[in-house]
Design an enzyme around this catalytic site. Structure first.
Site, short mmCIF file in Angstrom:
data_model
loop_
_atom_site.label_atom_id
_atom_site.label_comp_id
_atom_site.label_asym_id
_atom_site.label_seq_id
_atom_site.Cartn_x
_atom_site.Cartn_y
_atom_site.Cartn_z
N SER A 1 33.60 1.74 -12.35
CA SER A 1 32.88 1.36 -13.51
C SER A 1 31.43 0.70 -13.20
O SER A 1 31.50 -0.08 -12.29
CB SER A 1 33.83 0.26 -14.24
OG SER A 1 33.05 0.07 -15.66
N TYR B 1 38.59 -7.59 -14.82
CA TYR B 1 38.57 -6.34 -14.89
C TYR B 1 37.66 -5.33 -13.81
O TYR B 1 38.10 -4.74 -12.92
CB TYR B 1 38.21 -5.66 -16.13
CG TYR B 1 37.85 -4.31 -16.26
CD1 TYR B 1 38.67 -3.28 -16.03
CD2 TYR B 1 36.41 -3.80 -16.62
CE1 TYR B 1 38.49 -1.82 -15.87
CE2 TYR B 1 36.23 -2.55 -16.41
CZ TYR B 1 36.97 -1.59 -16.18
OH TYR B 1 36.61 -0.25 -16.34
N LYS C 1 38.01 -3.20 -10.00
CA LYS C 1 37.55 -2.00 -9.91
C LYS C 1 36.78 -2.31 -8.39
O LYS C 1 36.82 -1.52 -7.54
CB LYS C 1 36.68 -1.83 -10.98
CG LYS C 1 37.28 -1.18 -12.14
CD LYS C 1 37.80 0.16 -12.05
CE LYS C 1 38.76 0.55 -13.27
NZ LYS C 1 39.57 1.83 -13.15
N ASN D 1 35.82 -1.21 -28.24
CA ASN D 1 34.50 -0.58 -27.91
C ASN D 1 33.84 -0.15 -29.07
O ASN D 1 34.26 0.27 -30.17
CB ASN D 1 34.79 0.68 -27.04
CG ASN D 1 35.25 0.16 -25.55
OD1 ASN D 1 36.31 0.80 -24.90
ND2 ASN D 1 34.56 -0.78 -24.94
N LEU D 2 32.47 -0.24 -28.94
CA LEU D 2 31.48 0.07 -29.90
C LEU D 2 31.63 1.35 -30.73
O LEU D 2 31.89 1.64 -32.04
CB LEU D 2 30.11 0.14 -29.56
CG LEU D 2 28.80 0.41 -30.58
CD1 LEU D 2 28.96 -0.51 -31.52
CD2 LEU D 2 27.42 0.62 -30.10
N ARG E 1 22.96 0.08 -23.77
CA ARG E 1 23.91 0.70 -22.86
C ARG E 1 23.54 2.23 -22.56
O ARG E 1 22.70 3.01 -23.51
CB ARG E 1 25.26 0.94 -23.52
CG ARG E 1 25.87 -0.42 -23.77
CD ARG E 1 26.18 -1.24 -22.37
NE ARG E 1 26.94 -2.56 -22.54
CZ ARG E 1 26.18 -3.72 -22.43
NH1 ARG E 1 25.02 -3.81 -22.52
NH2 ARG E 1 26.99 -4.86 -22.85
N ASP F 1 29.29 -9.96 -22.15
CA ASP F 1 28.80 -9.02 -22.26
C ASP F 1 27.29 -9.22 -21.48
O ASP F 1 26.89 -10.47 -21.38
CB ASP F 1 27.98 -8.96 -23.81
CG ASP F 1 28.96 -7.82 -24.56
OD1 ASP F 1 29.51 -7.08 -23.91
OD2 ASP F 1 28.91 -7.71 -26.03
C1 UD1 Z 1 33.34 -2.31 -22.25
C2 UD1 Z 1 33.77 -3.21 -21.15
C3 UD1 Z 1 33.48 -2.64 -19.85
C4 UD1 Z 1 34.28 -1.15 -19.99
C5 UD1 Z 1 34.08 -0.43 -20.98
C6 UD1 Z 1 34.79 0.68 -21.11
C7 UD1 Z 1 33.36 -5.44 -21.90
C8 UD1 Z 1 32.36 -6.88 -22.08
N1 UD1 Z 1 32.88 -4.56 -21.40
O1 UD1 Z 1 31.86 -1.88 -21.93
O2 UD1 Z 1 34.18 -3.42 -19.01
O3 UD1 Z 1 34.22 -0.72 -18.77
O4 UD1 Z 1 34.12 -1.03 -22.23
O5 UD1 Z 1 34.58 1.72 -22.09
O6 UD1 Z 1 34.36 -5.44 -22.65
N2 UD1 Z 1 29.26 -4.07 -29.45
C9 UD1 Z 1 29.00 -4.63 -30.69
N3 UD1 Z 1 30.01 -4.69 -31.80
C10 UD1 Z 1 31.25 -4.28 -31.50
C11 UD1 Z 1 31.65 -3.60 -30.11
C12 UD1 Z 1 30.53 -3.53 -29.44
O7 UD1 Z 1 27.90 -5.14 -31.03
O8 UD1 Z 1 32.06 -4.18 -32.28
C13 UD1 Z 1 28.24 -3.90 -28.56
C14 UD1 Z 1 28.49 -4.73 -27.22
O9 UD1 Z 1 28.15 -6.02 -27.25
C15 UD1 Z 1 27.71 -3.76 -26.19
C16 UD1 Z 1 27.75 -2.57 -26.89
O10 UD1 Z 1 28.05 -2.58 -28.32
O11 UD1 Z 1 26.54 -4.33 -26.31
C17 UD1 Z 1 28.70 -1.34 -26.26
O12 UD1 Z 1 29.81 -2.34 -26.29
P1 UD1 Z 1 31.44 -1.44 -25.75
O13 UD1 Z 1 31.36 -0.07 -26.38
O14 UD1 Z 1 32.43 -2.48 -25.73
O15 UD1 Z 1 31.02 -1.25 -24.05
P2 UD1 Z 1 30.75 -2.22 -22.73
O16 UD1 Z 1 30.89 -3.59 -23.49
O17 UD1 Z 1 29.32 -1.99 -22.42
#
Ligand code: UD1
Length: 347
Positions: free
Chosen positions: A135, A159, A163, A209-210, A241, A306
């Site tokens: 990752s 995590y 990895k 995840n977003l 991202r 984050d």
């Molecule tokens: C996350 C994990 C990462 C993992 C990956 C797997 C964290 C800190 N990182 O990555 O280790 O490998 O998922 O897919 O958990 N966001 C919002 N609102 C939300 C959800 C997310 O604003 O409700 C933002 C986050 O702050 C981030 C972006 O969206 O900036 C992407 O978030 P996410 O999809 O969770 O991925 P990562 O954090 O990059």
């Protein structure tokens, strides 16, 4: 037909990779504990690849990679069937960064001890070809963007450490026995779903995840997306991202496998991303425009752990694997939403 062991093959990335493997003429042995997935996806994989009548293309074993007796049995069975496992794509593991801070031992146990068990059995059966699901999280908060494979490995949560530890173990195994062929694929942010609408992400546990959250907010209408932070050092203040379509990521696995079979033993690290960064707000806008829906949102504090920006330099993967991400952010939004609506309608 080469037999490939896919650990975690019923999970999100694993199941999509199985489609690409079948399309490229491989036979698959899946092992999965189904802790966070369901074996029902196997039918969908066969349906999508139009191979429903060839159920022997996939052999499924429910079990945990930390169970050495179980792993041994899987390898023995493949020998008995005269179709020995020739390579492993190793997905099985836990992936929630924040959860790993709360329960680090479980992460070390699943991700690191589980990999040690697998690698021991592989060595025992002289199966020394592996594509490992690593990752971009192992880079931590990189000093510059885009991220090159040579950048410092500096994880900021258990995590990420788990990895990085498996990558270290693989490097030491290769040094001790240079017959191994190892590719560590460092994923950026995989989203989307198979374009058929018959396979996608189906997390049984609480989603963080977003992208899946975007879908739920769009579907349920009474929810609000919480955007974590509006003062990041980016154009609109939200974090950036590198989102990649899960089928492009699947394709990178099969191309890695082909590379392994056609090249001398070596160990290699490859970033798998598109090389394009998107802010959270840009993602929300694109999702709404492409899918003609509303995503109400509010800004909240930054999420612990984050980082502001993660974008891949993907040139090495492109040139080495002869691979290219083919699907853009619109495809990711359309395909992912098509699948998520189906899942949410079923609930
Ligand atoms: C996350 C994990 C990462 C993992 C990956 C797997 C964290 C800190 N990182 O990555 O280790 O490998 O998922 O897919 O958990 N966001 C919002 N609102 C939300 C959800 C997310 O604003 O409700 C933002 C986050 O702050 C981030 C972006 O969206 O900036 C992407 O978030 P996410 O999809 O969770 O991925 P990562 O954090 O990059």
């Amino acid at each position: 037909m080469k037999n490939i062991l896919v650990t975690g093959g019923t999970g999100f990335i694993g199941s999509h990779t199985c489609i690409s493997l079948i399309e490229q003429g491989y036979k698959i042995t899946i092992i999965d504990s189904c802790f966070n997935s369901s074996p029902s996806v196997i039918k969908n994989i066969l349906l999508i690849t139009k191979r429903l009548k060839e159920s022997n293309l996939i052999t499924f074993y429910k079990g945990d990679i930390r169970d050495k007796v179980f792993l041994n049995k899987v390898f023995i069975e493949s020998l008995k069937e005269n179709n020995p496992i020739e390579a492993v794509i190793h997905f099985a593991g836990l992936k929630a960064a924040d959860e790993s801070v709360r329960i680090p031992l479980i992460y070390w146990d699943n991700n690191v001890y589980g990999s040690i068990c697998l690698l021991n059995i592989m060595e025992k059966f002289h199966c020394r070809n592996i594509v490992f699901s690593s990752s971009a999280t192992i880079y931590g908060n990189p000093k510059s963007i885009p991220i090159h494979e040579t950048f410092e490995i500096n994880p900021i949560n258990p995590y990420g450490h788990s990895k990085a530890a498996v990558e270290n173990i693989l490097r030491e195994i290769y040094i001790s026995n240079p017959k191994w062929k190892i590719i560590n694929l460092r994923y950026f942010n995989p989203i989307g779903a198979h374009e058929s609408g018959d396979l996608g992400e189906r997390p049984l546990k609480n989603e963080k995840n977003l992208f899946p959250i975007l879908c739920k907010v769009a579907y349920e209408k009474n929810r609000i997306l919480k955007i974590f932070g509006r003062n990041w050092p980016t154009s609109d203040g939200t974090a950036i991202r590198d989102y990649i379509h899960v089928m492009d990521l699947a394709d990178a696995h099969v191309k890695s496998l082909n590379f392994i079979f056609n090249n001398e033993p070596q160990i290699m690290n490859l970033n798998v991303g598109t090389g394009l960064g998107l802010t959270v707000l840009e993602m929300v806008e694109t999702f709404m425009n492409k899918n003609n829906c509303e995503i109400p949102y509010e800004f909240c504090d930054r999420r612990i752990g984050d980082v502001p920006i993660l974008v891949a330099n993907n040139k090495k993967a492109i040139s080495t694997l002869k691979w290219q991400p083919k699907r853009n952010i619109s495809d990711m939004c359309l395909d992912g939403w098509r699948w998520q609506q189906k899942v949410l309608n079923e609930i």
